[in-house]
Design a protein around this motif. Structure first.
Motif, PDB file in Angstrom:
ATOM      1  N   GLU A   1      23.116  52.820   5.627  1.00 12.35           N
ATOM      2  CA  GLU A   1      21.694  53.392   5.406  1.00 12.35           C
ATOM      3  C   GLU A   1      21.044  54.335   6.798  1.00 12.35           C
ATOM      4  OE1 GLU A   1      17.814  50.530   5.786  1.00 12.35           O
ATOM      5  OE2 GLU A   1      19.020  49.850   4.297  1.00 12.35           O
ATOM      6  N   LYS A   2      20.648  55.432   6.714  1.00 14.92           N
ATOM      7  CA  LYS A   2      20.217  55.762   8.090  1.00 14.92           C
ATOM      8  C   LYS A   2      18.894  54.989   8.664  1.00 14.92           C
ATOM      9  CE  LYS A   2      18.381  60.405   8.576  1.00 14.92           C
ATOM     10  NZ  LYS A   2      17.753  61.356   8.152  1.00 14.92           N
ATOM     11  N   GLU A   3      19.265  55.177  10.386  1.00 13.00           N
ATOM     12  CA  GLU A   3      18.676  54.538  11.029  1.00 13.00           C
ATOM     13  C   GLU A   3      17.200  55.283  11.062  1.00 13.00           C
ATOM     14  OE1 GLU A   3      17.722  53.190  15.720  1.00 13.00           O
ATOM     15  OE2 GLU A   3      20.298  54.198  14.606  1.00 13.00           O
ATOM     16  N   TRP A   4      15.879  54.188  11.175  1.00 11.58           N
ATOM     17  CA  TRP A   4      14.694  55.430  10.994  1.00 11.58           C
ATOM     18  C   TRP A   4      14.336  55.593  12.551  1.00 11.58           C
ATOM     19  CZ3 TRP A   4      10.141  53.853  13.652  1.00 11.58           C
ATOM     20  CH2 TRP A   4       9.460  54.377  13.476  1.00 11.58           C
TER      21      TRP A   4
ATOM     22  N   PRO B   1      11.622  57.036  14.691  1.00  9.99           N
ATOM     23  CA  PRO B   1       9.814  57.697  13.933  1.00  9.99           C
ATOM     24  C   PRO B   1       9.676  59.313  14.889  1.00  9.99           C
ATOM     25  CG  PRO B   1      10.561  56.752  17.207  1.00  9.99           C
ATOM     26  CD  PRO B   1      11.419  57.057  15.616  1.00  9.99           C
TER      27      PRO B   1
ATOM     28  N   GLU C   1       3.763  59.095  15.317  1.00  6.47           N
ATOM     29  CA  GLU C   1       4.057  57.900  15.713  1.00  6.47           C
ATOM     30  C   GLU C   1       4.736  57.344  17.625  1.00  6.47           C
ATOM     31  OE1 GLU C   1       4.655  58.032  11.743  1.00  6.47           O
ATOM     32  OE2 GLU C   1       5.728  58.866  13.259  1.00  6.47           O
TER      33      GLU C   1
END
Length: 95
Positions: free
Chosen positions: A2-5, A7, A11
């Protein structure tokens, strides 16, 4: 994986404004508490220095946090390389 969020710019800007306001209020309160009421308004350089110190401490903390994982990983790799080279040296000296 899963790709890290991460900002976005909006933001980051919003967070920076909130943080700056909070630290500016703290600067005025702390300076006035230490040197007397109204000192922060009469001496904006004190406020600027306070804000620069907060920014530097934040940057140092973020850098340590971000690089910490990388430094630990590099250290683990260096230990493995050292062990491998030591093993190789032992094998070569047997001949």
């Amino acid at each position: 994986m899963e790709k890290e969020w991460v900002p976005g710019l909006e933001e980051l800007e919003a967070g920076a404004r909130v943080s700056a306001r909070k630290h500016l209020d703290s600067a005025v309160e702390d300076i006035d508490e230490k040197f007397g009421p109204g000192t922060a308004v009469r001496h904006p350089a004190l406020v600027a220095g306070y804000m620069q110190t907060i920014a530097a401490e934040h940057l140092a903390g973020m850098t340590k946090w971000y690089l910490g994982d990388h430094v630990r990983a590099l250290h683990a790799v260096s230990l493995q390389v050292k062990a491998t080279l030591s093993d190789l040296a032992d094998r070569l000296s047997e001949d």
